[in-house]
Structure formats: structure tokens, C-alpha cells
Design a protein around this motif. Structure first.
Motif, PDB file in Angstrom:
ATOM      1  N   LEU A 158       0.857  -1.175   0.065  1.00 43.69           N
ATOM      2  CA  LEU A 158      -0.040   0.006  -0.097  1.00 43.69           C
ATOM      3  C   LEU A 158       0.818   1.279  -0.178  1.00 43.69           C
ATOM      4  CD1 LEU A 158      -2.943  -0.710   2.325  1.00 43.69           C
ATOM      5  CD2 LEU A 158      -2.982  -0.809  -0.003  1.00 43.69           C
ATOM      6  N   GLU A 159       2.078   1.087   0.529  1.00 43.82           N
ATOM      7  CA  GLU A 159       2.955   2.399   0.486  1.00 43.82           C
ATOM      8  C   GLU A 159       3.524   2.723  -0.728  1.00 43.82           C
ATOM      9  OE1 GLU A 159       4.081   5.030   2.687  1.00 43.82           O
ATOM     10  OE2 GLU A 159       2.138   4.250   3.526  1.00 43.82           O
ATOM     11  N   VAL A 160       3.932   1.775  -1.734  1.00 48.91           N
ATOM     12  CA  VAL A 160       4.405   1.949  -2.808  1.00 48.91           C
ATOM     13  C   VAL A 160       3.636   2.804  -3.789  1.00 48.91           C
ATOM     14  CG1 VAL A 160       4.986   1.041  -5.333  1.00 48.91           C
ATOM     15  CG2 VAL A 160       5.555  -0.359  -3.279  1.00 48.91           C
ATOM     16  N   PRO A 161       2.400   2.760  -3.912  1.00 49.95           N
ATOM     17  CA  PRO A 161       1.401   3.710  -4.715  1.00 49.95           C
ATOM     18  C   PRO A 161       1.521   5.069  -4.144  1.00 49.95           C
ATOM     19  CG  PRO A 161       0.296   1.653  -4.373  1.00 49.95           C
ATOM     20  CD  PRO A 161       1.343   1.715  -3.496  1.00 49.95           C
ATOM     21  N   ARG A 162       1.767   5.129  -2.813  1.00 53.41           N
ATOM     22  CA  ARG A 162       1.446   6.275  -2.056  1.00 53.41           C
ATOM     23  C   ARG A 162       2.965   7.225  -1.624  1.00 53.41           C
ATOM     24  NH1 ARG A 162      -3.388   7.861   0.697  1.00 53.41           N
ATOM     25  NH2 ARG A 162      -2.504   8.218   2.782  1.00 53.41           N
ATOM     26  N   ALA A 163       3.856   6.691  -2.002  1.00 54.24           N
ATOM     27  CA  ALA A 163       5.160   7.055  -1.636  1.00 54.24           C
ATOM     28  C   ALA A 163       5.236   8.575  -2.212  1.00 54.24           C
ATOM     29  CB  ALA A 163       6.330   6.217  -2.594  1.00 54.24           C
ATOM     30  N   HIS A 164       5.940   9.264  -1.516  1.00 53.85           N
ATOM     31  CA  HIS A 164       6.014  10.913  -1.780  1.00 53.85           C
ATOM     32  C   HIS A 164       6.902  11.006  -3.101  1.00 53.85           C
ATOM     33  CE1 HIS A 164       4.420  12.903   1.682  1.00 53.85           C
ATOM     34  NE2 HIS A 164       4.724  11.890   2.530  1.00 53.85           N
ATOM     35  N   VAL A 165       7.571  10.341  -3.603  1.00 54.54           N
ATOM     36  CA  VAL A 165       8.495  10.295  -4.518  1.00 54.54           C
ATOM     37  C   VAL A 165       8.187   9.005  -5.293  1.00 54.54           C
ATOM     38  CG1 VAL A 165      10.295  10.741  -6.103  1.00 54.54           C
ATOM     39  CG2 VAL A 165       9.630  12.027  -4.027  1.00 54.54           C
ATOM     40  N   LEU A 166       7.570   8.742  -6.433  1.00 57.14           N
ATOM     41  CA  LEU A 166       7.439   7.321  -7.051  1.00 57.14           C
ATOM     42  C   LEU A 166       8.201   7.518  -8.118  1.00 57.14           C
ATOM     43  CD1 LEU A 166       6.022   4.753  -7.244  1.00 57.14           C
ATOM     44  CD2 LEU A 166       4.057   5.815  -8.189  1.00 57.14           C
ATOM     45  N   LYS A 222      -3.753   5.520 -11.334  1.00 56.39           N
ATOM     46  CA  LYS A 222      -3.989   4.671 -10.216  1.00 56.39           C
ATOM     47  C   LYS A 222      -3.218   5.167  -9.110  1.00 56.39           C
ATOM     48  CE  LYS A 222      -6.147   0.844 -11.981  1.00 56.39           C
ATOM     49  NZ  LYS A 222      -7.355   1.175 -12.373  1.00 56.39           N
ATOM     50  N   ALA A 223      -1.925   5.793  -9.462  1.00 53.98           N
ATOM     51  CA  ALA A 223      -1.046   6.338  -8.119  1.00 53.98           C
ATOM     52  C   ALA A 223      -1.561   7.439  -7.908  1.00 53.98           C
ATOM     53  CB  ALA A 223       0.607   6.611  -8.907  1.00 53.98           C
ATOM     54  N   ALA A 224      -2.033   8.243  -8.615  1.00 57.94           N
ATOM     55  CA  ALA A 224      -2.891   9.608  -8.380  1.00 57.94           C
ATOM     56  C   ALA A 224      -4.246   9.363  -7.380  1.00 57.94           C
ATOM     57  CB  ALA A 224      -3.142  10.463  -9.400  1.00 57.94           C
ATOM     58  N   MET A 225      -4.808   8.566  -7.692  1.00 57.45           N
ATOM     59  CA  MET A 225      -6.009   7.908  -6.812  1.00 57.45           C
ATOM     60  C   MET A 225      -5.502   7.500  -5.468  1.00 57.45           C
ATOM     61  SD  MET A 225      -8.367   6.197  -9.975  1.00 57.45           S
ATOM     62  CE  MET A 225      -9.078   5.073  -8.828  1.00 57.45           C
ATOM     63  N   ALA A 226      -4.412   6.512  -5.365  1.00 58.71           N
ATOM     64  CA  ALA A 226      -3.900   6.097  -4.223  1.00 58.71           C
ATOM     65  C   ALA A 226      -3.300   7.370  -3.170  1.00 58.71           C
ATOM     66  CB  ALA A 226      -2.649   5.160  -4.694  1.00 58.71           C
ATOM     67  N   ALA A 281      -4.618  10.314  -3.313  1.00 56.34           N
ATOM     68  CA  ALA A 281      -5.774  11.068  -2.889  1.00 56.34           C
ATOM     69  C   ALA A 281      -6.700  10.222  -1.995  1.00 56.34           C
ATOM     70  CB  ALA A 281      -6.764  11.248  -4.209  1.00 56.34           C
ATOM     71  N   ALA A 282      -6.468   8.969  -1.696  1.00 51.97           N
ATOM     72  CA  ALA A 282      -7.428   8.232  -0.719  1.00 51.97           C
ATOM     73  C   ALA A 282      -7.107   8.792   0.572  1.00 51.97           C
ATOM     74  CB  ALA A 282      -6.984   6.837  -0.809  1.00 51.97           C
ATOM     75  N   PRO A 283      -8.169   9.085   1.461  1.00 53.11           N
ATOM     76  CA  PRO A 283      -7.832   9.524   2.945  1.00 53.11           C
ATOM     77  C   PRO A 283      -7.004   8.473   3.673  1.00 53.11           C
ATOM     78  CG  PRO A 283     -10.196   8.831   2.502  1.00 53.11           C
ATOM     79  CD  PRO A 283      -9.424   8.644   1.142  1.00 53.11           C
ATOM     80  N   PRO A 284      -6.141   9.166   4.633  1.00 53.51           N
ATOM     81  CA  PRO A 284      -5.675  10.390   4.610  1.00 53.51           C
ATOM     82  C   PRO A 284      -5.009  11.008   3.273  1.00 53.51           C
ATOM     83  CG  PRO A 284      -4.425   9.093   5.976  1.00 53.51           C
ATOM     84  CD  PRO A 284      -5.277   8.139   5.360  1.00 53.51           C
ATOM     85  N   LEU A 285      -5.200  11.984   2.708  1.00 56.46           N
ATOM     86  CA  LEU A 285      -4.267  12.679   1.665  1.00 56.46           C
ATOM     87  C   LEU A 285      -3.167  12.593   1.877  1.00 56.46           C
ATOM     88  CD1 LEU A 285      -5.209  14.044  -1.097  1.00 56.46           C
ATOM     89  CD2 LEU A 285      -5.300  16.136   0.180  1.00 56.46           C
ATOM     90  N   ALA A 328      -8.506  15.704 -13.164  1.00 60.71           N
ATOM     91  CA  ALA A 328      -9.684  15.109 -13.254  1.00 60.71           C
ATOM     92  C   ALA A 328      -9.955  14.621 -11.752  1.00 60.71           C
ATOM     93  CB  ALA A 328      -9.880  13.960 -14.159  1.00 60.71           C
ATOM     94  N   ILE A 329      -8.796  14.207 -11.019  1.00 61.50           N
ATOM     95  CA  ILE A 329      -8.935  13.355  -9.678  1.00 61.50           C
ATOM     96  C   ILE A 329      -8.939  14.625  -8.800  1.00 61.50           C
ATOM     97  CG2 ILE A 329      -7.740  12.142  -8.041  1.00 61.50           C
ATOM     98  CD1 ILE A 329      -6.720  10.435 -10.539  1.00 61.50           C
ATOM     99  N   GLY A 330      -8.492  15.579  -8.874  1.00 64.14           N
ATOM    100  CA  GLY A 330      -8.374  16.658  -8.046  1.00 64.14           C
ATOM    101  C   GLY A 330      -6.877  17.372  -7.655  1.00 64.14           C
ATOM    102  N   TRP A 331      -6.014  16.782  -8.290  1.00 58.93           N
ATOM    103  CA  TRP A 331      -4.619  17.287  -8.268  1.00 58.93           C
ATOM    104  C   TRP A 331      -4.321  18.322  -9.177  1.00 58.93           C
ATOM    105  CZ3 TRP A 331      -2.082  15.603  -4.301  1.00 58.93           C
ATOM    106  CH2 TRP A 331      -2.478  14.152  -3.537  1.00 58.93           C
ATOM    107  N   ARG A 332      -3.684  19.377  -8.705  1.00 60.68           N
ATOM    108  CA  ARG A 332      -2.880  20.289  -9.721  1.00 60.68           C
ATOM    109  C   ARG A 332      -1.432  19.830  -9.857  1.00 60.68           C
ATOM    110  NH1 ARG A 332      -3.353  26.047 -10.923  1.00 60.68           N
ATOM    111  NH2 ARG A 332      -5.245  26.047  -9.482  1.00 60.68           N
ATOM    112  N   ALA A 333      -1.331  19.255 -10.957  1.00 58.81           N
ATOM    113  CA  ALA A 333       0.131  18.876 -11.250  1.00 58.81           C
ATOM    114  C   ALA A 333       0.952  19.762 -11.944  1.00 58.81           C
ATOM    115  CB  ALA A 333       0.007  17.387 -12.006  1.00 58.81           C
ATOM    116  N   THR A 334       2.168  19.592 -12.093  1.00 56.11           N
ATOM    117  CA  THR A 334       3.202  20.507 -12.517  1.00 56.11           C
ATOM    118  C   THR A 334       4.194  19.747 -13.188  1.00 56.11           C
ATOM    119  OG1 THR A 334       2.780  22.029 -10.740  1.00 56.11           O
ATOM    120  CG2 THR A 334       4.392  22.610 -12.393  1.00 56.11           C
ATOM    121  N   CYS A 335       4.288  20.021 -14.494  1.00 56.63           N
ATOM    122  CA  CYS A 335       5.375  19.311 -15.127  1.00 56.63           C
ATOM    123  C   CYS A 335       6.756  19.950 -14.830  1.00 56.63           C
ATOM    124  CB  CYS A 335       5.259  19.227 -16.618  1.00 56.63           C
ATOM    125  SG  CYS A 335       6.561  18.275 -17.647  1.00 56.63           S
TER     126      CYS A 335
END
Ligand SMILES: C[S@@+](CC[C@H](N)C(=O)[O-])C[C@H]1O[C@@H](n2cnc3c(N)ncnc32)[C@H](O)[C@@H]1O
Length: 330
Positions: free
Chosen positions: A125-133, A161-165, A167-171, A258-265
Motif C-alpha cells: 500500500l505504501e508503494v502507490p502512495r510514496a512521496h516520490v514514485l 492509479k497512483a494519483a488515486m492512491a 488522494a485516498a484519505p488520509p490525503l 480530473a482526480i483533484g490534483w494540480r500537477a506541474t510538469c
């Protein structure tokens, strides 16, 4: 992802200056994230290969605690996790960096399974929610035909999938994604049509993106006809790389908003493939994600705004590891 290199090719790719320049940039991002990623949360999840080069750099920079013998200190919540689908590479890695948590599996299995309750908790569960993936693939972008949705980019779906993970609570935020793929258009021509349509929409959505992709318009879009081609794979290697850079930058910002993130390249780079060098042509991106109430409401202006500057930090890294303009030829 396909395209597994031989051990010799992998070692050469590991040492080439362009890749080292990219690793230096990864480490700059990790320097920013290490202080803001709380203890108890995974700082870095990576496909680091049997040598674990990027993990070693992370250790050198003091972002992962090691014991006197050089082994990573075993803690309940690992700071760094490696994912390796090749069992031989996974074995090498465990020996190369003792104490490193290695999941011997494909990252697709981990990301796709995260919403299934049957899946175990913990490391997976930590892999998709790592601060840096770090999705440091060595194969091409992948696509599949979905019965309901038509042509789907599987690689972008993994990012979703990673972006959804996250976004899952706790954000879990902020977070960064490093993504690397081979920069060649080795796919059926129907994929070219999908990419051309996406880029046309992106160029209509954002004047800044349109400006940054004038050369792509010239070299690919203006002459491309859905039924007649010419196929992207027949165009110059650098054209293929530029098109892939622009397409992925757009699609990641799109799925994120679309998920709720403001992403920056923050950075997009292409490198390799120079004639006579025997190096694989590659494309790589570094994105940042911050939660945005505007984006969550589906506000299209978030995508418009983030697209404006999506390619302003895009560049070509030459064979000496020197940064050049996005429109320069290899
Ligand atoms: C490009 S190499 C890693 C290089 C490393 N990050 C570095 O900086 O030197 C990619 C590694 O990831 C593994 N790999 C490729 N695709 C994968 C996937 N879908 N899931 C898990 N591991 C994968 C490969 O076997 C290979 O060892």
C-alpha cells in the motif's frame, strides 16, 4: 513493460552521462521532498534495478538511515521501497543493498491491485502512495484496446492509479512522479491517430502548449492523416521523442486534474538515440502534485493553467549530459 536489456547493455545505460544527469535531477527533487515527507511515510519507491544506483545516491545524500555496516536500518515503516519484476535483478538488489525492502513483483500488479480489498496492507500500500514514485521503465509507452473506452494508454492508467492512491484519505501530499519510457513509436498506427487527436485538443486548449509544440505541428501533426499516415515511427527519432514528451505531459496533467490534483510538469527530458552512440532513445518527466479544491470540482481552468507551462521546462540532454533546447536535434 517490455524491452529488457542484456546485462551489458544495462550496465552501459547505467553509466551514460545523460542518465547520470537525470539521476542528479531526481536527487534535487528528493532533496526537496526528504524534509517534508513525515517519518512513518515512504519517501521513495523506485524501480532501481539490480544495482540499485538511485537508492545508493539517496543513501549518499543522507536521506535514508544506514547502520555501521552500510545496511539500511530496518524500521517498521521503510523510507525507501524497491519494486523489481525480474527475479534475478531482485536477488542481486537484495545482496547489493542489505536491509532494502524489495518487492519482487511488477509495479503494475501493485498499482492495479491497490483498490482490491483482498490485497495485503503494508509495503504494497505504501508503494502507490510514496512521496516520490519513480517509474523508471525501460520499455515503450503501452496501449490497449478497452471494450468500453476504446484505445487506452496503459502507462497513463498506472499514473492515474497512483494519483488515486495518493488522494485516498488520509490525503498523501505533496508527491512527485518520475516517469521514464523508451522514446520510440513502436506501436500500431491507430495509436498515432490517438496521439495526434490528443495533441490537437491540448493545443486548442492552451496557447502556451500550442506555442511549445510548433515544431511537433510542423514535423508530425500538419502532415499526419489518420488513415494515410505517415506513421510516427517513420519520422526522425527526435520527432518521436518530442511527440511522446508532449503527449505524456498533457495526459498526466489531464488525469491529475480530473482526480483533484494540480500537477506541474517540473522537468521533461529526452536523451539517447544519437547516431553512432548505440544508446536507446528515452523520454523522462518529473511531475509535482498538490491537492487542489479547484481541480476537484472538475474546473477545466486547472488543466488550462497547468498546460500553459507544461513544456516550458522541457529539454534535450545530449550524450555528454548537457541540457539543450527542446527543439534542438540530437
Ligand atoms: C531502467 S532500470 C532501473 C535503473 C535505475 N532506476 C537507475 O537509476 O539506475 C529498470 C528496472 O526496473 C525493472 N522493471 C522494468 N519494468 C518493470 C515493471 N513494470 N515492474 C517492476 N520492475 C520493472 C527492470 O527489470 C529494471 O531492473
Amino acid at each position: 513493460m517490455s524491452g529488457q536489456p542484456s546485462a551489458v547493455a544495462a550496465a552501459m545505460a547505467d553509466a551514460r552521462p545523460a542518465k547520470q544527469a537525470i539521476r542528479d535531477e531526481w536527487m534535487e527533487v528528493l532533496d526537496e521532498y526528504a524534509p517534508v515527507a513525515p517519518q512513518g511515510e515512504t519517501l521513495y519507491a523506485t524501480l532501481c534495478g539490480g544495482a540499485g544506483t538511485d537508492v545508493r545516491l539517496l543513501i549518499e545524500r543522507g536521506h535514508v538511515a544506514v547502520e555501521e555496516n552500510g545496511a539500511i536500518a530496518v524500521t517498521k515503516f521503510p523510507r525507501v521501497i524497491a519494486v523489481e519484476k525480474d527475479p534475478i535483478e531482485a536477488g542481486l538488489l537484495k545482496n547489493a543493498i542489505p536491509g532494502l525492502q524489495v518487492i519482487a513483483s511488477s509495479v503494475e500488479d501493485i498499482l492495479i491491485a491497490q483498490n482490491e480489498i483482498r490485497y495485503p496492507v503494508g509495503l504494497h500500500l505504501e508503494v502507490p502512495r510514496a512521496h516520490v514514485l519513480n517509474l523508471d521503465f525501460n520499455g515503450n509507452l503501452e496501449f490497449r484496446v478497452d471494450k468500453g473506452k476504446g484505445l487506452v494508454c496503459t502507462t497513463i492508467d498506472l499514473v492515474r492509479k497512483a494519483a488515486m492512491a495518493h488522494a485516498a484519505p488520509p490525503l498523501r501530499q505533496p508527491w512527485a512522479l518520475f516517469l521514464t519510457v523508451r522514446g520510440t513509436a513502436d506501436w500500431p498506427e491507430s495509436v498515432d491517430g490517438h496521439i495526434a487527436s490528443a495533441l490537437r485538443v491540448a493545443r486548442q486548449t492552451s496557447p502556451g502548449f500550442a506555442q511549445s509544440t510548433l515544431q511537433i505541428e510542423d514535423e508530425f501533426l500538419s502532415g499526419f492523416d489518420e488513415s494515410l499516415g505517415p506513421p510516427l515511427s517513420s519520422l526522425a527519432a527526435t520527432t518521436q521523442q518530442r511527440v511522446i514528451i508532449a503527449y505524456v505531459a498533457y495526459r498526466v496533467l489531464q488525469v491529475a486534474s480530473a482526480i483533484g490534483w494540480r500537477a506541474t510538469c517540473k522537468r521533461a527530458r529526452f536523451y539517447g538515440g544519437e547516431s553512432g552512440q548505440g544508446t536507446a532513445p528515452m523520454c523522462t518527466w518529473m511531475f509535482d502534485f498538490h491537492w487542489s479544491n479547484d481541480a476537484h470540482s472538475g474546473n477545466p481552468s486547472v488543466l488550462e493553467t497547468t498546460l500553459e507551462t507544461a513544456l516550458s521546462a522541457a529539454a534535450y540532454v545530449d550524450a555528454n549530459g548537457v541540457l539543450r533546447g527542446f527543439d534542438e536535434s540530437a
